[in-house]
Design a protein around this motif. Structure first.
Motif, mmCIF file in Angstrom:
data_model
loop_
_atom_site.group_PDB
_atom_site.id
_atom_site.type_symbol
_atom_site.label_atom_id
_atom_site.label_comp_id
_atom_site.label_asym_id
_atom_site.label_seq_id
_atom_site.Cartn_x
_atom_site.Cartn_y
_atom_site.Cartn_z
ATOM 1 N N ILE A 56 0.851 -1.188 0.000
ATOM 2 C CA ILE A 56 0.000 0.000 0.000
ATOM 3 C C ILE A 56 0.885 1.235 0.000
ATOM 4 C CG2 ILE A 56 -1.772 1.301 1.227
ATOM 5 C CD1 ILE A 56 -2.596 -1.296 2.580
ATOM 6 N N ILE A 57 0.607 2.161 -0.923
ATOM 7 C CA ILE A 57 1.263 3.469 -0.938
ATOM 8 C C ILE A 57 0.187 4.512 -0.689
ATOM 9 C CG2 ILE A 57 2.567 5.138 -2.308
ATOM 10 C CD1 ILE A 57 4.186 2.694 -1.684
ATOM 11 N N LEU A 62 3.034 9.394 -1.697
ATOM 12 C CA LEU A 62 3.005 9.899 -3.067
ATOM 13 C C LEU A 62 3.480 11.348 -3.126
ATOM 14 C CD1 LEU A 62 -0.413 8.486 -4.376
ATOM 15 C CD2 LEU A 62 1.874 7.634 -4.873
ATOM 16 N N ARG A 63 3.007 12.157 -2.196
ATOM 17 C CA ARG A 63 3.374 13.573 -2.203
ATOM 18 C C ARG A 63 4.849 13.775 -1.911
ATOM 19 N NH1 ARG A 63 -0.093 17.183 1.558
ATOM 20 N NH2 ARG A 63 1.271 18.730 0.568
ATOM 21 N N GLY A 137 -3.749 7.132 -3.581
ATOM 22 C CA GLY A 137 -3.088 5.924 -3.104
ATOM 23 C C GLY A 137 -2.948 4.896 -4.205
ATOM 24 N N ILE A 138 -2.117 3.884 -3.943
ATOM 25 C CA ILE A 138 -1.897 2.766 -4.861
ATOM 26 C C ILE A 138 -1.884 1.490 -4.032
ATOM 27 C CG2 ILE A 138 -0.312 1.685 -6.509
ATOM 28 C CD1 ILE A 138 0.835 4.390 -7.120
ATOM 29 N N TYR A 160 -5.342 1.707 -8.678
ATOM 30 C CA TYR A 160 -5.161 3.129 -8.418
ATOM 31 C C TYR A 160 -6.386 3.649 -7.670
ATOM 32 C CZ TYR A 160 -1.428 3.215 -11.985
ATOM 33 O OH TYR A 160 -0.286 2.999 -12.716
ATOM 34 N N ILE A 161 -6.159 4.477 -6.649
ATOM 35 C CA ILE A 161 -7.257 5.013 -5.843
ATOM 36 C C ILE A 161 -7.312 6.529 -6.012
ATOM 37 C CG2 ILE A 161 -8.268 5.179 -3.543
ATOM 38 C CD1 ILE A 161 -6.548 2.783 -2.746
ATOM 39 N N THR A 162 -8.460 7.045 -6.431
ATOM 40 C CA THR A 162 -8.643 8.487 -6.555
ATOM 41 C C THR A 162 -9.308 9.040 -5.297
ATOM 42 O OG1 THR A 162 -10.782 8.219 -7.664
ATOM 43 C CG2 THR A 162 -8.837 8.311 -9.062
#
Length: 720
Positions: A56-57, A62-63, A137-138, A160-162
């Motif tokens: 999990i990312i 990510l930022r 997130g990913i 991919y999570i928006t």
């Protein structure tokens, strides 16, 4: 090329209609909210219940990396090999555990639980890749739990999570600029009022030259969520993506690369235009305190129009423009550009519906979490090849014209059985049925009428086991059937003959241990094996082949180890500043393990024991994240990718055209520094490829692609 958009029109109408009828959401609905948007809910679920290895990312990670491409994020994960094509991540090439990364064919890619491939069954290539800039997130799932998603269950699942609509009004602004005319801007707004929440984002990305590529992209997304009553809700999502880039297949010859001409633009008139429309509805209802029903309806339409200038490696080729690249004194060492084009125009329509029921059932005092679901999917592909009479022509002679249609029905059941507080056993089975048809109306510039169809069905079992020694240590093991249907145009020949190809199948096994050794140390170790009875390799231009067809790779075996370590050094030292260190490493032994002879004549070569192409033996990634209590943050990431063979014969000496030969190991270092202006806004400077490493990223499809040089970007994130 004219195509029906009826599925999208119906779905857009449903989205508009659904806005009319909703009231306040209750705590009950929030408690049981388990829609298909996230395939792995949180790290605690991974530790105790997910049957298999997972990564999990989150948004903060990510930022912190400020990446211009999702490839930079993905290559930090264990078991993953990401091959850069143009450096901007426009088309992801990702392989898992030694599987071929070309166009990510062996990977199921989702966005918010919805497939994104051109045609998930008949043509699973990723010519469109979701932009990392839109993601919160990913998730990557590699174990037996992946069987409930399908149809690809060999390599794993990437989701991919928006972002969801915010509760309070929120405005987001992001701006990044950098070398090569790079510009990345995003503006978004979202809010909730009563029973309705909504958000909208517009992204614009462009670059004059990143490596050898320029691009111009607009990416729009809107989401809304409506509460029907205290137990049910509907969410809707719309997307429009428009890309124009000078993407090309032709790469450098070996002598051009050796001479230092790493970023020579060979085909500046090649142009790829991609447009994608997507819409989805998700309905969720809490039927009882122990039962949740969820249904997603989705449709998307993708067009891929590609002008590519013809070229030859033969000096006697006709219709030359006079432009020559490379060394003409070496056979195959030069590229002779021709005054004509081969336009590959394709379009894809996909419609699907996937209901799912999750129920907690107590049988004989044993808790069972039963997950039952199905999917009905229709896909249609329109393909034309048009040969132009000059090197800029997008129209001309219609050479090939065909339509491919597929209808798929799948169903699954998975039961997470809590045999005790410590032991969870998760058996499951999936059934896939796919009926496909190829309708050829023109081939090799001749009108024809060839229609052929075929179907296949397969049961895909899986079993996962989790044993929680305590709250901090979990042992997991699993096995499942890997499945991938053959591409439609590979399974039915140009003459209409159905080859009766079976699906690509494997048995996948893994055994692992994950542990939170303390509040500031997390460790995961996984051993895995993928056993193929026959690994099917599609022959396509993107894989460096000529024409279409199949290569039966025969029996292959993938074995390996994955290791992850993450530690919060700042917490361990009781420091005021945050210092997080992570280390991820993968060892992969992916080889042909049965006799197979390649090459005619008196000396055919047996590839038994050879390594699979594009399967590095070692990949290592480490990262240090440092954040002070006065707003300065730093992120240093280093990645090592071991040497790779690029053909089945494991050829060491590079070919003169650059398409075959050993790819040396390489190292990449990225660095980012940021300053927090306030809790919701910050400035940053990021350097990609800090050491300006020169390396071969790939020899596909038609020559060497060099990795992008050092790239400096700067920007601002603003949240109000």
């Amino acid at each position: 090329m004219i195509r029906s958009k009826k599925y999208l029109l119906i779905l857009f109408a449903l989205v508009i209609f659904s806005e009319q009828t909703f009231s306040q959401e209750s705590d009950t609905l929030k408690k049981y909210e388990t829609s298909g948007i996230s395939i792995i809910s949180d790290r605690s679920a991974v530790l105790g219940n997910i049957p298999g290895s997972a990564v999990i990312i989150d948004q903060e990670q990510l930022r912190s990396m400020r990446s211009i491409s999702g490839n930079q994020i993905l290559r930090t994960m264990t078991g993953i090999n990401v091959v850069d094509e143009e450096g901007a991540g426009l088309r992801m090439n990702m392989g898992i555990r030694g599987l071929d990364p070309d166009r990510s064919r062996a990977l199921l890619v989702l966005e918010d639980g919805i497939p994104v491939a051109l045609a998930p069954y008949g043509e699973p290539e990723l010519y469109y890749t979701p932009s990392i800039d839109r993601m919160s997130g990913i998730e990557v799932l590699k174990g037996s739990g992946s069987i409930i998603y399908g149809p690809q269950t060999i390599g794993g699942v990437l989701n991919y999570i928006t972002s969801d609509p915010p509760i309070a009004p929120e405005t987001d602004f992001h701006f990044t600029a950098g070398g090569g005319g790079l510009l990345n801007a995003k503006v978004g707004y979202g809010a909730s009022q009563g029973a309705t929440g909504f958000m909208a984002e517009m992204h614009h990305k462009r670059a004059d030259r990143i490596g050898i590529t320029n691009y111009n992209i607009y990416d729009f997304m809107a989401k809304a969520k409506f509460t029907i009553n205290e137990r049910s809700s509907v969410s809707a999502k719309l997307g429009v993506y428009d890309e124009s880039s000078n993407s090309t297949y032709v790469g450098l010859t070996q002598n051009m690369y050796d001479a230092g001409n790493y970023f020579q633009i060979i085909a500046p008139n090649d142009e790829l235009n991609i447009r994608r429309y997507s819409a989805s509805l998700n309905y969720q209802s809490v039927l009882s305190e122990s039962m949740v029903f969820n249904t997603s309806v989705f449709a998307y339409s993708t067009s891929r129009f590609w002008r590519r200038q013809d070229f030859s490696r033969n000096s006697t080729a006709s219709n030359q423009t006079g432009t020559i690249f490379g060394d003409t004194s070496v056979a195959g060492g030069a590229i002779y550009m021709r005054n004509s084009t081969g336009n590959r125009d394709r379009a894809f329509d996909v419609f699907g519906i996937q209901p799912q029921l999750i129920s907690n059932v107590n049988l004989f005092g044993i808790e069972n979490e039963v997950n039952i679901g199905a999917r009905f999917l229709i896909e249609k592909a329109f393909e034309q090849r048009i040969n132009g009479t000059n090197f800029r022509a997008t129209s001309g002679n219609l050479v090939d014209d065909e339509i491919r249609t597929g209808v798929a029905l799948s169903a699954f059941i998975q039961d997470r059985i809590h045999l005790s507080d410590k032991l969870v056993v998760t058996p499951g089975i999936r059934f896939e049925h796919f009926n496909y048809e190829r309708d050829i109306s023109r081939i090799s510039s001749k009108d024809t009428s060839i229609i052929a169809n075929q179907s296949l069905g397969e049961f895909i079992p899986g079993l996962g086991i989790n044993y929680n020694f305590n709250d901090r240590i979990t042992l997991f093991a699993g096995t499942h059937r890997g499945f991938a249907p053959p591409r439609t145009k590979d399974a039915i020949t140009n003459q209409g003959a159905a080859l009766d190809l079976a699906a690509e199948l494997s048995w996948n096994y893994e055994l692992g241990l994950r542990s939170s050794l303390s509040n500031y140390v997390y460790v995961e170790l996984t051993a895995y094996m993928l056993d193929f009875s026959n690994q099917v390799i599609p022959v396509a231009e993107s894989a460096g082949g000529l024409g279409f067809g199949l290569v039966n790779g025969g029996s292959t075996m993938h074995r390996g180890l994955e290791f992850s370590l993450m530690t919060d050094i700042g917490r361990a030292l009781n420091h005021n500043n945050s210092i997080i260190f992570s280390l991820n490493g993968t060892y992969t032994d992916a080889k042909f393990n049965s006799d197979r002879f390649i090459g005619g004549g008196d000396n055919p070569q047996n590839i038994n024991g050879n390594r699979l192409p594009y399967a590095p033996e070692y990949t290592i990634s480490s990262m240090i994240q440092y954040k002070t209590n006065f707003g300065i943050g730093m992120n240093l990431n280093a990645t090592y990718v071991g040497q790779q063979f690029t053909d089945e014969l494991n050829t060491l000496i590079p070919s003169s055209d650059g398409t075959i030969g050993l790819m040396p190991e390489y190292y990449l270092v990225d660095f980012t520094i940021s300053y927090e202006l306030n809790p919701k806004s910050d400035l940053f400077i990021s350097v990609k490829n800090l050491t300006d490493e020169r390396y071969i990223a790939t020899r596909r499809p038609q020559g060497i692609r060099a990795g992008i040089p050092r790239l400096i970007t700067f920007g601002i994130d603003y949240h109000l």
